[in-house]
Design a protein around this motif. Structure first.
Motif, PDB file in Angstrom:
ATOM      1  N   LEU A 224       0.848  -1.192   0.000  1.00  0.00           N
ATOM      2  CA  LEU A 224       0.000   0.000   0.000  1.00  0.00           C
ATOM      3  C   LEU A 224       0.887   1.246   0.000  1.00  0.00           C
ATOM      4  O   LEU A 224       2.083   1.167   0.279  1.00  0.00           O
ATOM      5  N   TYR A 225       0.278   2.403  -0.300  1.00  0.00           N
ATOM      6  CA  TYR A 225       1.040   3.645  -0.393  1.00  0.00           C
ATOM      7  C   TYR A 225       0.391   4.741   0.444  1.00  0.00           C
ATOM      8  O   TYR A 225      -0.840   4.860   0.481  1.00  0.00           O
ATOM      9  N   LEU A 226       1.223   5.560   1.116  1.00  0.00           N
ATOM     10  CA  LEU A 226       0.742   6.778   1.755  1.00  0.00           C
ATOM     11  C   LEU A 226       0.508   7.811   0.658  1.00  0.00           C
ATOM     12  O   LEU A 226       1.347   7.957  -0.237  1.00  0.00           O
ATOM     13  N   ILE A 227      -0.594   8.515   0.720  1.00  0.00           N
ATOM     14  CA  ILE A 227      -0.959   9.402  -0.393  1.00  0.00           C
ATOM     15  C   ILE A 227      -0.007  10.607  -0.483  1.00  0.00           C
ATOM     16  O   ILE A 227       0.310  11.229   0.527  1.00  0.00           O
ATOM     17  N   PRO A 228       0.446  10.958  -1.697  1.00  0.00           N
ATOM     18  CA  PRO A 228       1.270  12.155  -1.880  1.00  0.00           C
ATOM     19  C   PRO A 228       0.429  13.422  -1.988  1.00  0.00           C
ATOM     20  O   PRO A 228       0.918  14.524  -1.818  1.00  0.00           O
ATOM     21  N   THR A 229      -0.880  13.249  -2.262  1.00  0.00           N
ATOM     22  CA  THR A 229      -1.817  14.368  -2.395  1.00  0.00           C
ATOM     23  C   THR A 229      -3.247  13.837  -2.258  1.00  0.00           C
ATOM     24  O   THR A 229      -3.521  12.671  -2.572  1.00  0.00           O
ATOM     25  N   GLY A 230      -4.160  14.713  -1.796  1.00  0.00           N
ATOM     26  CA  GLY A 230      -5.557  14.316  -1.648  1.00  0.00           C
ATOM     27  C   GLY A 230      -6.237  14.016  -2.970  1.00  0.00           C
ATOM     28  O   GLY A 230      -7.303  13.392  -3.007  1.00  0.00           O
TER      29      GLY A 230
END
Length: 426
Positions: A224-230
């Motif tokens: 999974l990835y932490l979001i770089p932008t909303g």
């Protein structure tokens, strides 16, 4: 993602515009067209085989009726052979499709016609250098003096590039988020609260993967990835959605924490709150029709312009050249606010029209009034990035022993200024 049919029809124009983005890997485009041609040939063969299977299936009924058992056996055997052949062709098409996708995702969106290759254009500026106060403190000194935030504590907890806001600093950020969200909602944006962790398909759909893969935090154990932008979770809400034309443009907003590795960052740009690995941002997104998207774009630009004017900040709007355009963007306007303490411009927002580049990946479509199914256009913008707005506000509103609160934020913060005595942490 560009469509194969579009690449085939507009190859020369696509190559010409991609040069503005410093994209010269045109062998990929040739490879895509070659694979597409090969795929069409195989599809034609499959269609021919199906024609014979249908033809023989009608003969089977006739031979059964007339008891031609020998001929029946031959036809069944041949039909089985044809079906086996179709199966093998379908496997080839599957492999070709994988090759096509793997190459299509490497091609950036083409810039709009008006974009220059190397020249950014300043479209608006309300800045007069002569009227700027001199000898102002940069925000990192103000943060220390008024006990608003502490990067040192953030580095102890997590490492360099992380921040701890405290007391009035925390209140200031919370008030800014509330202020921006309220402005967006008044302008017709629907608010969402969304996950900050997304799967690979989500970052692929919005174009961060594979282009920005190295800039994202990956949770390896769960992939999974932490979001770089909303923008990422906000646009993915509408994946595989077919809108009615009357429902568009759809306007949505969210506040999220954003996480960026910012690998390779160095120098004065990383000092203070200029560049963090984790920061808050209020995002706006519009899903529009192919005819209305540029109207939506300028509406978003004017919306952010109005917010910055209401905070009485000095800023400029810049049309980005091809060299600086993002991977997914066809047209981008950057908003840069002047930092008097640092004596430089800081980007606080980008508004981008991605046209159908993201919607093609995410299968977001609309049914026109005439009944035709067409790709939606997606647009995104920061409304606004909190750390740099926070830093430029305290720099612009600073005085010797206090920092004034912008008029628009007084009601939310329940105070008119930040005094040193209010922020002493024992």
């Amino acid at each position: 993602m560009l469509k194969c049919s579009f690449i085939k029809e507009e190859k020369k124009e696509i190559c010409r515009r991609l040069k503005k983005k410093n994209f010269y890997n045109f062998f990929i485009i040739n490879f895509i067209l070659k694979n597409e041609k090969q795929k069409k040939k195989i599809k034609l063969k499959i269609n021919n085989l199906f024609f014979y299977i249908n033809f023989f299936s009608k003969k089977i009924l006739l031979f059964l009726k007339n008891k031609y058992f020998f001929e029946l056996k031959l036809i069944k055997s041949y039909s089985f052979f044809l079906k086996k052949k179709i199966k093998s062709y379908k496997k080839i098409i599957k492999k070709i499709n994988i090759k096509l996708i793997n190459n299509l995702i490497k091609i950036p969106n083409i810039p709009s016609k008006e974009i220059k290759k190397k020249t950014n254009i300043v479209l608006y500026q309300n800045f007069d250098k002569k009227k700027i106060k001199q000898n102002l403190f940069p925000h990192w000194e103000l943060g220390k003096k008024f006990k608003l935030f502490c990067l040192k504590q953030g580095s102890i907890i997590s490492g360099n590039g992380f921040n701890v806001l405290r007391n009035t600093g925390a209140l200031y950020q919370r008030s800014l988020i509330q202020f921006f969200l309220e402005k967006n909602i008044i302008s017709g944006y629907i608010e969402y609260i969304l996950p900050f962790i997304v799967n690979k398909n989500s970052v692929y759909g919005t174009g961060q993967f594979p282009d920005k893969e190295n800039q994202m935090y990956n949770i390896n154990y769960d992939n999974l990835y932490l979001i770089p932008t909303g923008e990422v979770p906000l646009i993915n809400i509408f994946k595989n959605k077919i809108f009615k034309e009357s429902e568009l443009p759809l306007k949505v907003t969210t506040n999220t924490s954003c996480f960026r590795r910012e690998s390779g960052s160095y120098g004065t740009n990383v000092r203070g709150l200029n560049r963090l690995h984790q920061f808050e941002k209020v995002e706006i997104v519009q899903i529009s029709t192919c005819y209305y998207s540029y109207y939506s774009f300028y509406e978003m630009v004017n919306h952010i312009k109005y917010i910055l004017l209401s905070l009485k900040l000095k800023f400029r709007i810049i049309q980005l050249c091809g060299n600086e355009l993002g991977f997914t963007s066809a047209l981008t306007y950057d908003f840069e606010v002047y930092s008097p303490g640092q004596k430089k411009w800081l980007e606080v927002s980008s508004v981008s029209n991605c046209r159908n580049f993201q919607s093609n990946r995410l299968n977001i479509k609309y049914r026109s009034i005439k009944g035709n199914i067409q790709d939606c256009h997606s647009l995104n913008g920061s409304s606004l990035a909190i750390p740099r707005i926070f830093s430029t506000l305290i720099e612009n509103y600073q005085n010797r022993n206090y920092i004034l609160i912008p008029k628009e934020l007084i009601k939310l913060m329940k105070r008119k200024k930040i005094n040193i005595c209010q922020n002493i942490v024992k």
